[in-house]
Design an enzyme around this catalytic site. Sequence first.
Site, mmCIF file in Angstrom:
data_model
loop_
_atom_site.group_PDB
_atom_site.id
_atom_site.type_symbol
_atom_site.label_atom_id
_atom_site.label_comp_id
_atom_site.label_asym_id
_atom_site.label_seq_id
_atom_site.Cartn_x
_atom_site.Cartn_y
_atom_site.Cartn_z
ATOM 1 N N ALA A 1 0.705 -1.415 -0.164
ATOM 2 C CA ALA A 1 0.011 0.300 -0.025
ATOM 3 C C ALA A 1 0.908 1.152 -0.055
ATOM 4 O O ALA A 1 0.614 2.174 0.598
ATOM 5 C CB ALA A 1 -0.982 -0.046 1.137
ATOM 6 N N VAL B 1 2.848 4.257 -2.399
ATOM 7 C CA VAL B 1 2.206 5.237 -3.541
ATOM 8 C C VAL B 1 1.931 4.454 -4.658
ATOM 9 O O VAL B 1 0.694 4.864 -5.174
ATOM 10 C CB VAL B 1 3.220 6.424 -3.858
ATOM 11 C CG1 VAL B 1 2.900 7.276 -4.941
ATOM 12 C CG2 VAL B 1 3.570 7.317 -2.442
ATOM 13 N N ARG C 1 11.007 -0.232 -4.875
ATOM 14 C CA ARG C 1 11.972 -0.253 -5.889
ATOM 15 C C ARG C 1 13.518 -0.528 -5.398
ATOM 16 O O ARG C 1 13.770 0.034 -4.297
ATOM 17 C CB ARG C 1 11.889 0.767 -6.742
ATOM 18 C CG ARG C 1 10.341 1.078 -7.520
ATOM 19 C CD ARG C 1 10.561 2.162 -8.361
ATOM 20 N NE ARG C 1 11.164 2.374 -9.414
ATOM 21 C CZ ARG C 1 11.109 1.770 -10.490
ATOM 22 N NH1 ARG C 1 9.919 0.859 -10.563
ATOM 23 N NH2 ARG C 1 11.804 1.697 -11.494
ATOM 24 N N HIS D 1 -10.388 35.235 -3.204
ATOM 25 C CA HIS D 1 -11.756 34.520 -3.138
ATOM 26 C C HIS D 1 -12.663 34.268 -4.514
ATOM 27 O O HIS D 1 -12.593 35.254 -5.305
ATOM 28 C CB HIS D 1 -12.552 35.096 -1.980
ATOM 29 C CG HIS D 1 -14.074 34.682 -1.848
ATOM 30 N ND1 HIS D 1 -14.189 33.754 -1.026
ATOM 31 C CD2 HIS D 1 -15.220 35.132 -2.339
ATOM 32 C CE1 HIS D 1 -15.521 33.242 -0.993
ATOM 33 N NE2 HIS D 1 -16.021 34.050 -1.839
HETATM 34 P P1 FAD Z 1 15.057 6.324 -14.041
HETATM 35 O O1 FAD Z 1 14.006 7.377 -14.614
HETATM 36 O O2 FAD Z 1 14.926 4.919 -13.551
HETATM 37 O O3 FAD Z 1 15.938 6.509 -15.251
HETATM 38 C C1 FAD Z 1 17.320 5.850 -15.392
HETATM 39 C C2 FAD Z 1 17.668 5.316 -16.781
HETATM 40 O O4 FAD Z 1 19.001 4.719 -16.892
HETATM 41 C C3 FAD Z 1 16.538 4.099 -17.354
HETATM 42 O O5 FAD Z 1 15.773 4.516 -18.487
HETATM 43 C C4 FAD Z 1 17.600 3.014 -17.709
HETATM 44 O O6 FAD Z 1 17.385 2.377 -18.908
HETATM 45 C C5 FAD Z 1 18.755 3.821 -17.864
HETATM 46 N N1 FAD Z 1 20.018 2.895 -17.564
HETATM 47 C C6 FAD Z 1 20.116 2.174 -16.492
HETATM 48 N N2 FAD Z 1 21.550 1.696 -16.559
HETATM 49 C C7 FAD Z 1 22.197 2.242 -17.576
HETATM 50 C C8 FAD Z 1 23.310 1.829 -18.122
HETATM 51 N N3 FAD Z 1 24.293 1.115 -17.612
HETATM 52 N N4 FAD Z 1 23.502 2.271 -19.522
HETATM 53 C C9 FAD Z 1 22.671 3.151 -20.111
HETATM 54 N N5 FAD Z 1 21.445 3.289 -19.589
HETATM 55 C C10 FAD Z 1 21.078 2.716 -18.315
HETATM 56 N N6 FAD Z 1 7.770 10.076 -9.322
HETATM 57 C C11 FAD Z 1 7.619 11.233 -8.944
HETATM 58 O O7 FAD Z 1 8.082 12.223 -8.654
HETATM 59 N N7 FAD Z 1 6.238 11.480 -9.266
HETATM 60 C C12 FAD Z 1 5.293 10.546 -9.715
HETATM 61 O O8 FAD Z 1 4.059 10.554 -9.985
HETATM 62 C C13 FAD Z 1 5.941 9.152 -9.839
HETATM 63 N N8 FAD Z 1 5.158 8.196 -10.183
HETATM 64 C C14 FAD Z 1 5.521 6.896 -10.618
HETATM 65 C C15 FAD Z 1 4.820 5.928 -10.995
HETATM 66 C C16 FAD Z 1 5.234 4.819 -11.262
HETATM 67 C C17 FAD Z 1 4.469 3.546 -11.719
HETATM 68 C C18 FAD Z 1 6.786 4.447 -10.936
HETATM 69 C C19 FAD Z 1 7.328 3.015 -11.286
HETATM 70 C C20 FAD Z 1 7.562 5.337 -10.529
HETATM 71 C C21 FAD Z 1 6.846 6.634 -10.208
HETATM 72 N N9 FAD Z 1 7.771 7.837 -9.721
HETATM 73 C C22 FAD Z 1 7.219 8.840 -9.451
HETATM 74 C C23 FAD Z 1 9.334 7.673 -9.547
HETATM 75 C C24 FAD Z 1 9.970 8.126 -10.709
HETATM 76 O O9 FAD Z 1 9.824 7.392 -11.763
HETATM 77 C C25 FAD Z 1 11.356 7.809 -10.485
HETATM 78 O O10 FAD Z 1 11.767 8.572 -8.969
HETATM 79 C C26 FAD Z 1 12.535 8.615 -11.368
HETATM 80 O O11 FAD Z 1 12.185 8.314 -12.763
HETATM 81 C C27 FAD Z 1 13.887 8.428 -10.915
HETATM 82 O O12 FAD Z 1 14.635 9.179 -12.158
HETATM 83 P P2 FAD Z 1 16.304 8.650 -12.421
HETATM 84 O O13 FAD Z 1 16.584 9.565 -13.438
HETATM 85 O O14 FAD Z 1 16.896 8.511 -11.286
HETATM 86 O O15 FAD Z 1 15.987 7.059 -12.917
HETATM 87 P P1 AMP Z 2 6.975 1.558 -1.290
HETATM 88 O O1 AMP Z 2 8.193 1.094 -0.672
HETATM 89 O O2 AMP Z 2 6.194 2.881 -0.683
HETATM 90 O O3 AMP Z 2 6.701 1.448 -2.483
HETATM 91 O O4 AMP Z 2 5.858 0.480 -0.541
HETATM 92 C C1 AMP Z 2 5.617 -0.764 -0.705
HETATM 93 C C2 AMP Z 2 4.864 -1.414 0.473
HETATM 94 O O5 AMP Z 2 5.001 -2.740 0.271
HETATM 95 C C3 AMP Z 2 5.655 -1.283 1.879
HETATM 96 O O6 AMP Z 2 4.545 -0.624 2.580
HETATM 97 C C4 AMP Z 2 5.858 -2.823 2.151
HETATM 98 O O7 AMP Z 2 5.382 -2.779 3.570
HETATM 99 C C5 AMP Z 2 4.805 -3.508 1.475
HETATM 100 N N1 AMP Z 2 5.106 -4.959 1.321
HETATM 101 C C6 AMP Z 2 6.322 -5.475 1.087
HETATM 102 N N2 AMP Z 2 6.702 -6.772 1.086
HETATM 103 C C7 AMP Z 2 5.097 -7.283 1.434
HETATM 104 C C8 AMP Z 2 4.686 -8.578 1.509
HETATM 105 N N3 AMP Z 2 5.071 -9.800 1.293
HETATM 106 N N4 AMP Z 2 2.986 -8.494 1.735
HETATM 107 C C9 AMP Z 2 2.651 -7.379 1.699
HETATM 108 N N5 AMP Z 2 3.002 -6.184 1.603
HETATM 109 C C10 AMP Z 2 4.239 -5.904 1.452
#
Ligand code: FAD
Ligand code: AMP
Length: 477
Positions: A188, A190, A278, A450
Amino acid sequence: MTQQADVVVIGGGPGGYEAAIRAAQLGLSVICIERRIHKGKPSLGGTCLNVGCIPSKALLDSSHKYHDLKAGYASHGISTGDIGLDVGAMLARKDKVVDQLTGGIAQLLKGNGITWLQGSGKLLAGKRVEFTPHEGEVQIIEAKSVILASGSKPIEIPAAPLVDGIVVDSTGALEFPEVPKRMGVIGAGVIGLELGSVWSRLGADVVVLEALDQFLAVADRAISKETQKILGKQGLDIRLGARVTATRIEGAQVVVTYTDAQGEHSETFDKLIVAVGRRPVTTGLLSADSGISLDERGFVHVDAQCRASVPGVFAIGDLVRGPMLAHKAMEEGVMAAELIANHHAQFNYDLVISVIYTHPEVAWVGMSEERAKAEGFDVKSGQFAFAVNGRALAADDNQGFVKFVADAKTDRLLGMHVIGPSAGDIIHQGLIAMEFGASVEDLQLMCFAHPTLSEVVHEAALSVDGRAIHAIQRKRK
Ligand code: FAD
Ligand code: AMP
C-alpha cells in the site's frame, strides 16, 4: 575507438537528462548514454516518462473521468447517456502522451548539442566509460566528469514471482488489455495505491495487502487516517498487517496466501500487482576497479552534493539515498551539473514534496506532527477542511483538509499536509513559504483570492492560532 567529453551521463531518465541539459547550458560537451527500448524504439525519459509518473497519471486521469461520468452529473443538472469503456483506446492515449514527451526530450538533447548514445554505459577506472551500443562495437569514452543516473527497478519478492500478464509489476499494470474482475495489489505504498485506484475506478474489485500494521506510515497521522477512510469508501479493500507469503497460478488466475494477526488466508485474483518498492540499478554499471562504493542498501554512496567516492564522479536520482521521486532526481542532476561547472549548488533535502495522485490527491512537505514532536519541537498545529470552502463546494469536490505544523516557540512553519482537490499543486504554497523561512503569521497576514481552494491554506494557517473565520474555534488567540 576513444571519444572524449567533458561530461558523460549514464542514464537518460529525469535525473540524467536534466543533468545533461544543464551541463550543456553551462558550455560543457556532453554525452548521455541511455539503453532503454520502449515498445520497440530507443527512448529517453527513464522510468518516469516511459513506465512511471507520466503513464500512471494518464491512466489516473482517464479513469477519473470515466468514474465521474459513471457516477453521473445529475446534481449539476446534466444527464448523460450510456457510458462506454474502451480500454484499448485509453491505453493508446497514454502511449501517445508518453511518445510526445519522450520525443520532446530527444529534441531537447539534440537542440542542446548533446550526443545521445543508444546502448549501455559502464564506469571504468580513471573516469573512462565503456559504451556498448545496441548494435556495433564497444567504445571507450574519456570523461572529465561522470554522472551516474541509472535509476531503479521494481523489487521482486520470492513469494510472488512475476507471471506474464497475471502477476505483474508496475509496468505490467499499465498494460492490462481489459479491466480485471478481481485484482490484488501487494503493497500500500504510493505506486500500489495509484495503480489500485486506476483499475478500481474502471470497475475492478481491488484488494490491497500491506504487511505493515500502519497505513501510509511516512505521512502525518491525520493525513494517513483520512486517506485510508476516503480510499476505503471508494471501494479499495485495504488490509493492513497482511503479509503475502506465497502465490500460485491456477488456470488464468492467481491464488495469494497471506498471513495476518488472525492466521493464514487465501484470495483468488485475475491479476496481481506486486508494488513492494524499488531498488537501485547497479548491475553492469561499474567495473570491479571503478572505485565507486555502494552503501549497505546497495545505493551508490554519495555526499550531500551527490559526489560519489571517486573525484569527478557524481551519482543522482533513484540510484542514491533519499526518496525515489522524479523531481528529487531532476534537482540532483542540475546540482551535479552546476558543481561540475564549478558553480555553487546545493539541494534542500528537508523540503522534498511527496504527492499521491489519487482522488482526492494527498501531498505533504516538511515534517509531520509526529516527527516534529520526536525531534523535540514544541509543536502547534491547525487544520481546515475543504468541506466549507466555496470553490470546492461549487466544484462538488470538497473532501479533505489542509494541515500546518509549526514551532510554537518561534512560529516557524515546519510542515504542510494536504488531502484534497489539487493537493499536489496547492502544496507548493507550503514549499515556497518554508523555503523562505515563513512563519505562520506570514501566511495569516496575506490576502488570498476568493473564491479559491487556496483559501483553505489561509484558514489552516489561521486555525493554528485558533483564528479561522469559517469555523467555530475552540482555542482562541
Ligand atoms: P530512471 O527514471 O529510472 O532512469 C534511469 C535510466 O537509466 C533508465 O531509463 C535506464 O534504462 C537507464 N540505464 C540504467 N542503467 C544504464 C546503463 N548502464 N547504461 C545506459 N542506460 C542505463 N516519481 C514522481 O516524482 N512522481 C510520480 O508521480 C511518480 N510516479 C511513479 C509511478 C510509477 C508507476 C513508477 C514506477 C515510478 C513513479 N515515480 C514517480 C518515480 C520516478 O519515476 C523515479 O523516481 C524517477 O524516474 C527516477 O529518475 P532517475 O533519473 O533517477 O532514474
Ligand atoms: P513503497 O516502498 O512505498 O513502494 O511501498 C511498498 C509496500 O509494500 C511497503 O509498505 C511494504 O510494507 C509492502 N510490502 C513489502 N513486502 C510485502 C509483502 N510480502 N506482503 C505485503 N506487503 C508487503
